[in-house]
Design an enzyme around this catalytic site. Structure first.
Site, mmCIF file in Angstrom:
data_model
loop_
_atom_site.group_PDB
_atom_site.id
_atom_site.type_symbol
_atom_site.label_atom_id
_atom_site.label_comp_id
_atom_site.label_asym_id
_atom_site.label_seq_id
_atom_site.Cartn_x
_atom_site.Cartn_y
_atom_site.Cartn_z
ATOM 1 N N ASP A 173 47.991 47.598 54.942
ATOM 2 C CA ASP A 173 47.755 48.821 55.714
ATOM 3 C C ASP A 173 48.135 50.028 54.876
ATOM 4 O O ASP A 173 49.285 50.194 54.484
ATOM 5 C CB ASP A 173 48.617 48.828 56.984
ATOM 6 C CG ASP A 173 48.505 50.171 57.710
ATOM 7 O OD1 ASP A 173 47.436 50.419 58.299
ATOM 8 O OD2 ASP A 173 49.457 50.978 57.650
ATOM 9 N N TYR A 206 48.665 58.750 52.646
ATOM 10 C CA TYR A 206 49.760 58.187 51.827
ATOM 11 C C TYR A 206 49.508 58.411 50.339
ATOM 12 O O TYR A 206 50.392 58.183 49.516
ATOM 13 C CB TYR A 206 49.929 56.675 52.066
ATOM 14 C CG TYR A 206 50.221 56.259 53.488
ATOM 15 C CD1 TYR A 206 50.580 57.175 54.463
ATOM 16 C CD2 TYR A 206 50.125 54.925 53.869
ATOM 17 C CE1 TYR A 206 50.832 56.775 55.774
ATOM 18 C CE2 TYR A 206 50.378 54.516 55.168
ATOM 19 C CZ TYR A 206 50.726 55.448 56.120
ATOM 20 O OH TYR A 206 50.964 55.040 57.407
ATOM 21 N N LYS A 265 43.392 54.643 57.014
ATOM 22 C CA LYS A 265 43.347 55.635 58.097
ATOM 23 C C LYS A 265 42.737 56.941 57.600
ATOM 24 O O LYS A 265 43.012 57.357 56.464
ATOM 25 C CB LYS A 265 44.757 55.927 58.615
ATOM 26 C CG LYS A 265 45.604 54.687 58.825
ATOM 27 C CD LYS A 265 46.965 55.007 59.407
ATOM 28 C CE LYS A 265 47.841 53.771 59.388
ATOM 29 N NZ LYS A 265 48.504 53.507 58.094
ATOM 30 N N HIS A 281 44.111 58.373 62.162
ATOM 31 C CA HIS A 281 45.569 58.346 61.974
ATOM 32 C C HIS A 281 46.322 58.931 63.170
ATOM 33 O O HIS A 281 47.423 58.495 63.491
ATOM 34 C CB HIS A 281 45.907 59.126 60.697
ATOM 35 C CG HIS A 281 47.182 58.720 60.036
ATOM 36 N ND1 HIS A 281 47.335 58.640 58.683
ATOM 37 C CD2 HIS A 281 48.388 58.374 60.543
ATOM 38 C CE1 HIS A 281 48.571 58.257 58.388
ATOM 39 N NE2 HIS A 281 49.228 58.099 59.509
HETATM 40 P P1 NDP Z 1 59.406 49.520 58.364
HETATM 41 O O1 NDP Z 1 59.901 49.212 59.737
HETATM 42 O O2 NDP Z 1 58.411 48.651 57.739
HETATM 43 O O3 NDP Z 1 60.694 49.628 57.434
HETATM 44 C C1 NDP Z 1 60.581 49.989 56.095
HETATM 45 C C2 NDP Z 1 61.954 50.480 55.605
HETATM 46 O O4 NDP Z 1 62.914 49.433 55.723
HETATM 47 C C3 NDP Z 1 61.938 50.884 54.174
HETATM 48 O O5 NDP Z 1 62.904 51.901 54.016
HETATM 49 C C4 NDP Z 1 62.358 49.602 53.435
HETATM 50 O O6 NDP Z 1 63.007 49.949 52.242
HETATM 51 C C5 NDP Z 1 63.317 48.974 54.421
HETATM 52 N N1 NDP Z 1 63.217 47.495 54.487
HETATM 53 C C6 NDP Z 1 62.098 46.737 54.371
HETATM 54 N N2 NDP Z 1 62.377 45.441 54.561
HETATM 55 C C7 NDP Z 1 63.698 45.364 54.805
HETATM 56 C C8 NDP Z 1 64.566 44.291 55.076
HETATM 57 N N3 NDP Z 1 64.102 43.040 55.133
HETATM 58 N N4 NDP Z 1 65.880 44.558 55.281
HETATM 59 C C9 NDP Z 1 66.339 45.829 55.229
HETATM 60 N N5 NDP Z 1 65.558 46.897 54.976
HETATM 61 C C10 NDP Z 1 64.245 46.671 54.770
HETATM 62 O O7 NDP Z 1 58.952 51.051 58.415
HETATM 63 P P2 NDP Z 1 57.682 51.910 57.987
HETATM 64 O O8 NDP Z 1 57.881 53.219 58.630
HETATM 65 O O9 NDP Z 1 57.433 51.859 56.536
HETATM 66 O O10 NDP Z 1 56.454 51.226 58.751
HETATM 67 C C11 NDP Z 1 55.721 50.149 58.212
HETATM 68 C C12 NDP Z 1 54.289 50.561 57.930
HETATM 69 O O11 NDP Z 1 53.679 51.071 59.107
HETATM 70 C C13 NDP Z 1 54.158 51.703 56.932
HETATM 71 O O12 NDP Z 1 54.420 51.307 55.613
HETATM 72 C C14 NDP Z 1 52.753 52.133 57.220
HETATM 73 O O13 NDP Z 1 51.834 51.245 56.635
HETATM 74 C C15 NDP Z 1 52.731 52.073 58.738
HETATM 75 N N6 NDP Z 1 53.115 53.350 59.374
HETATM 76 C C16 NDP Z 1 52.158 54.005 60.107
HETATM 77 C C17 NDP Z 1 52.426 55.185 60.736
HETATM 78 C C18 NDP Z 1 51.375 55.858 61.534
HETATM 79 O O14 NDP Z 1 51.542 57.011 61.921
HETATM 80 N N7 NDP Z 1 50.277 55.193 61.829
HETATM 81 C C19 NDP Z 1 53.734 55.831 60.635
HETATM 82 C C20 NDP Z 1 54.696 55.064 59.858
HETATM 83 C C21 NDP Z 1 54.377 53.862 59.281
HETATM 84 P P3 NDP Z 1 62.568 49.308 50.796
HETATM 85 O O15 NDP Z 1 61.145 49.688 50.551
HETATM 86 O O16 NDP Z 1 63.525 49.966 49.859
HETATM 87 O O17 NDP Z 1 62.781 47.818 50.943
#
Ligand code: NDP
Length: 293
Positions: free
Chosen positions: A45, A50, A75, A108
């Site tokens: 995704d 982005y 998106k 989006h």
């Molecule tokens: P997530 O819930 O996926 O969490 C990601 C965060 O948690 C990052 O900071 C990552 O850091 C950390 N992390 C990942 N895995 C672990 C783990 N196993 N243990 C501890 N920490 C962890 O949040 P997102 O907001 O990134 O959402 C996921 C996806 O959803 C986005 O990447 C995007 O594709 C989508 N999205 C869509 C939105 C919309 O408006 N439609 C808005 C926000 C997100 P690190 O990378 O350092 O591991």
């Protein structure tokens, strides 16, 4: 059919658990995507906003996995809403991703103050679907009133509504409305990343209930949250740039939460949104130019 497959309302099959790349810097995106595909993810995704679609395309190409075996979702940003502008947004996205067809293309955000533009953008998605350029279309961050207005004015029911869902913010009423219309709820920030990178009072990763359940299975809080989504019938798209976490977040197919555990996670909802208020999204505040391919 594997446990990681969900059938969308138009019959298209989509992996339930996918890989997100929001805030993944362009220069590390291809490595992260290649690693995700290596450990088994088959849905990526991304989003025009982005600015890393090119990295996603490179990572997929480098993985050596056949194009048909990877489900690509992206998106359209609000600055590209409007019939012709959104048709062109498809060309920009596919140009950067290096593919001819998208598996899922979604809006989006709704633009509540310019909803006609949102409708014109969606009609462009319908055209792309009819022309076979995308296999499914959908929306993101649409609230019930946005869905009702969209459904009243257009023909194709969105396949997906991608919304913020994690244990601390569950939007159960919106999920109910999605389900009523046959729209799959796809959880963004599924492991509550937004509760850690946005200075919330408490982070899901430290939640005592989640940690206690995790300890019973020798799993992590993140893995418990992902099981919860899958067992509740949602798609989830966790993000990480770290190989060990990328693997950890996909290693969730060897345990099953009990109905009581699912209910105890349902009970963690605080009703506090982490992301922007969907009703308050305006072009004035969020306009940004999406580069050509
Ligand atoms: P997530 O819930 O996926 O969490 C990601 C965060 O948690 C990052 O900071 C990552 O850091 C950390 N992390 C990942 N895995 C672990 C783990 N196993 N243990 C501890 N920490 C962890 O949040 P997102 O907001 O990134 O959402 C996921 C996806 O959803 C986005 O990447 C995007 O594709 C989508 N999205 C869509 C939105 C919309 O408006 N439609 C808005 C926000 C997100 P690190 O990378 O350092 O591991």
């Amino acid at each position: 059919m594997s446990e990681n497959t969900i059938t969308l309302n138009n019959g298209v099959e989509m992996p339930a658990l996918g890989f997100g790349v929001f805030q993944t810097p362009p220069d590390v995106t291809s490595d992260a995507v290649e690693e995700a595909l290596r450990v088994g993810y088959r849905l990526v995704d991304t989003a025009a906003a982005y600015l890393n679609e090119r990295g996603v395309g490179d990572g997929i190409a480098r993985s050596g996995i056949a194009r048909d075996d990877v489900f690509i979702e992206t998106k359209v940003w609000i600055s590209d809403y409007g019939y012709d502008a959104t048709l062109h947004a498809f060309d920009k996205a596919t140009g950067k991703l290096g593919v001819e067809q998208l598996d899922l293309l979604i809006l989006h955000q709704a633009l509540p103050s310019a909803f006609d533009r949102t409708l014109d953008a969606y009609r462009a998605l319908e055209k792309l679907l009819a022309d076979g350029k995308v296999r499914a279309i959908g929306v993101s961050n649409f609230m019930p009133e946005h869905l009702e207005r969209l459904l009243a004015a257009t023909s194709v029911v969105p396949a997906v509504n991608q919304i913020e869902v994690h244990p601390y913010f569950q939007q159960t009423e919106l999920q109910r409305v999605d389900a009523e219309h046959g729209i799959l709820t796809q959880a963004w920030s599924p492991i509550g990343g937004i509760t850690s990178y946005r200075d919330s009072e408490k982070s899901t990763f430290e939640d005592p209930t989640l940690l206690a359940i995790a300890a019973e299975y020798g799993k992590s809080a993140a893995q418990v949250m992902l099981r919860w989504h899958l067992q509740r019938g949602r798609s989830a798209i966790p993000k990480s740039t770290k190989p060990e976490r990328i693997a950890e977040n996909f290693d969730v197919f060897d345990f099953e939460l009990t109905p009581e555990q699912l209910a105890s996670i349902d009970a963690l909802d605080t009703g506090v949104r982490g992301g922007p208020e969907p009703e308050a999204i305006t072009l004035e505040a969020f306009d940004r130019s999406i580069p050509e391919a």
